[in-house]
Design a protein around this motif. Sequence first.
Motif, PDB file in Angstrom:
ATOM      1  N   LEU A 194       3.237  92.375  58.069  1.00 32.99           N
ATOM      2  CA  LEU A 194       4.158  92.981  57.105  1.00 32.99           C
ATOM      3  C   LEU A 194       4.731  94.301  57.624  1.00 32.99           C
ATOM      4  O   LEU A 194       5.927  94.589  57.463  1.00 32.99           O
ATOM      5  CB  LEU A 194       3.418  93.214  55.783  1.00 32.99           C
ATOM      6  N   LYS A 195       3.860  95.082  58.281  1.00 29.69           N
ATOM      7  CA  LYS A 195       4.327  96.359  58.823  1.00 29.69           C
ATOM      8  C   LYS A 195       5.342  96.140  59.933  1.00 29.69           C
ATOM      9  O   LYS A 195       6.374  96.843  59.993  1.00 29.69           O
ATOM     10  CB  LYS A 195       3.131  97.143  59.339  1.00 29.69           C
ATOM     11  N   THR A 196       5.084  95.195  60.807  1.00 30.34           N
ATOM     12  CA  THR A 196       6.021  94.915  61.899  1.00 30.34           C
ATOM     13  C   THR A 196       7.331  94.368  61.363  1.00 30.34           C
ATOM     14  O   THR A 196       8.424  94.725  61.847  1.00 30.34           O
ATOM     15  CB  THR A 196       5.390  93.914  62.870  1.00 30.34           C
ATOM     16  N   ARG A 197       7.244  93.494  60.346  1.00 32.05           N
ATOM     17  CA  ARG A 197       8.468  92.943  59.764  1.00 32.05           C
ATOM     18  C   ARG A 197       9.314  94.052  59.120  1.00 32.05           C
ATOM     19  O   ARG A 197      10.555  94.079  59.275  1.00 32.05           O
ATOM     20  CB  ARG A 197       8.101  91.894  58.726  1.00 32.05           C
ATOM     21  N   GLN A 198       8.653  94.974  58.411  1.00 29.98           N
ATOM     22  CA  GLN A 198       9.398  96.069  57.802  1.00 29.98           C
ATOM     23  C   GLN A 198       9.993  96.986  58.854  1.00 29.98           C
ATOM     24  O   GLN A 198      11.134  97.471  58.711  1.00 29.98           O
ATOM     25  CB  GLN A 198       8.452  96.874  56.890  1.00 29.98           C
ATOM     26  N   SER A 199       9.258  97.187  59.978  1.00 28.21           N
ATOM     27  CA  SER A 199       9.801  98.012  61.064  1.00 28.21           C
ATOM     28  C   SER A 199      11.024  97.363  61.687  1.00 28.21           C
ATOM     29  O   SER A 199      12.020  98.047  62.011  1.00 28.21           O
ATOM     30  CB  SER A 199       8.718  98.249  62.106  1.00 28.21           C
ATOM     31  N   VAL A 200      10.969  96.045  61.842  1.00 24.81           N
ATOM     32  CA  VAL A 200      12.129  95.341  62.413  1.00 24.81           C
ATOM     33  C   VAL A 200      13.331  95.456  61.494  1.00 24.81           C
ATOM     34  O   VAL A 200      14.481  95.698  61.930  1.00 24.81           O
ATOM     35  CB  VAL A 200      11.753  93.867  62.666  1.00 24.81           C
ATOM     36  N   LEU A 201      13.103  95.309  60.187  1.00 23.26           N
ATOM     37  CA  LEU A 201      14.224  95.425  59.239  1.00 23.26           C
ATOM     38  C   LEU A 201      14.805  96.825  59.258  1.00 23.26           C
ATOM     39  O   LEU A 201      16.046  97.010  59.175  1.00 23.26           O
ATOM     40  CB  LEU A 201      13.737  95.064  57.836  1.00 23.26           C
ATOM     41  N   ASP A 202      13.950  97.831  59.351  1.00 23.56           N
ATOM     42  CA  ASP A 202      14.460  99.213  59.385  1.00 23.56           C
ATOM     43  C   ASP A 202      15.273  99.467  60.645  1.00 23.56           C
ATOM     44  O   ASP A 202      16.322 100.127  60.595  1.00 23.56           O
ATOM     45  CB  ASP A 202      13.296 100.198  59.305  1.00 23.56           C
ATOM     46  N   ARG A 203      14.815  98.958  61.779  1.00 24.95           N
ATOM     47  CA  ARG A 203      15.562  99.162  63.021  1.00 24.95           C
ATOM     48  C   ARG A 203      16.884  98.417  62.995  1.00 24.95           C
ATOM     49  O   ARG A 203      17.903  98.915  63.497  1.00 24.95           O
ATOM     50  CB  ARG A 203      14.726  98.698  64.204  1.00 24.95           C
ATOM     51  N   LEU A 204      16.892  97.230  62.439  1.00 26.52           N
ATOM     52  CA  LEU A 204      18.147  96.485  62.341  1.00 26.52           C
ATOM     53  C   LEU A 204      19.138  97.191  61.425  1.00 26.52           C
ATOM     54  O   LEU A 204      20.377  97.130  61.640  1.00 26.52           O
ATOM     55  CB  LEU A 204      17.884  95.070  61.821  1.00 26.52           C
TER      56      LEU A 204
END
Length: 368
Positions: A194-204
């Motif tokens: 979940l943390k990695t997915r949220q980080s990816v969304l923030d970077r995108l």
Amino acid sequence: MFRNGVSKLVDNPSDDICPVCKSNRYLNPSLQFLINPECYHKMCSTCVDRIFTSGPAPCPVPHCGKTLRKRGFHKAFFADLAIEREVDVRKRVGAVFNRRHDEFETLLDWNNYLEEVEGLVFDIVEGDVKTRTIAEEKLRMYKEANKGVIEENTRVGLEEGELERRREKAEREAARQRRLAVLREEEEEKADMLKTRQSVLDRLANEDVDANTIAAQAQKIILKKTSARRALKDIPIQSNGSAMDAGLTIRGLKKKEAPAPEKPYDPFGGLDLTPARYVLQDHYENEWLGGAKKDTRHMAGGYSLQEYYARTMFEAFSGLGVFIEDEVTDRNQQPQAVVAPAVETAAAVQAAVSKTKFERNMELDDVF
């Protein structure tokens, strides 16, 4: 039926009527039956309280008369009281004959001891009055003569039972810890995802970078964390209650050796059947075998020319292990009363007359 015509202790195990007060379980479902190991006659708990509360009294069942005490009554575990009695006898005999396997020098001695104990149990359970009396007297004499050994083995048995209970408890605790560790690992993995997915969304959303590049970097991070957790899992954890702790180490046990791999069955017991006087070839030139080699009918039944070659060469060289000169010498040294063989071949006579020396190699090259 018992041996020597002795009837069973209970004619009908399903009978729910008290033999003393005639109370019936059908009319009183809460009725509880008790037995005493002295005679194994069942009676209801009300009769036990009424008859034996004031002290020892004779059994009220007709033709019994054995003195019973209230503390000796208990509820039967088995419906068949004959089985109940045999179990009690085995417990009583086992508490006296409590020798251990490591106390005997050979397995035969241990098996003889077990057979003797089983015979004693059989005499007490199935024997007539005289046989039971003799068996009980033997049990009493053995108990008096080996009182110290019996107490020592009882103590060792209790210690082993305690160690076994502690080992089982430690195994259950270790299994619980493993289950908790698996659950924690799954929760950590989900949280990392979940943390990695949220980080990816923030970077995108905030960076002007290719989406495939961000996804590949996130995948590398996930793999790296997973590998780190697996490496940490492989590190042995020191347990404070495992079965192999210093406080639970059992001394004096034989070292466990891995069983040797089972070899293929050898009917010759490791005997080397390789010919010593000749080398068996795969092919021989023989005009008599020319047609057989090309005719498939000769090979239809599994016939092999190699078997023919081996047998022929063996028969040709088998005579090299016979020493005629020695046989003639032994025959001449025999007493006159012994009649020597009258028939001799020309080859044997010629070999006996000549002084040819043969190498003494008595190995027979039997390939079968």
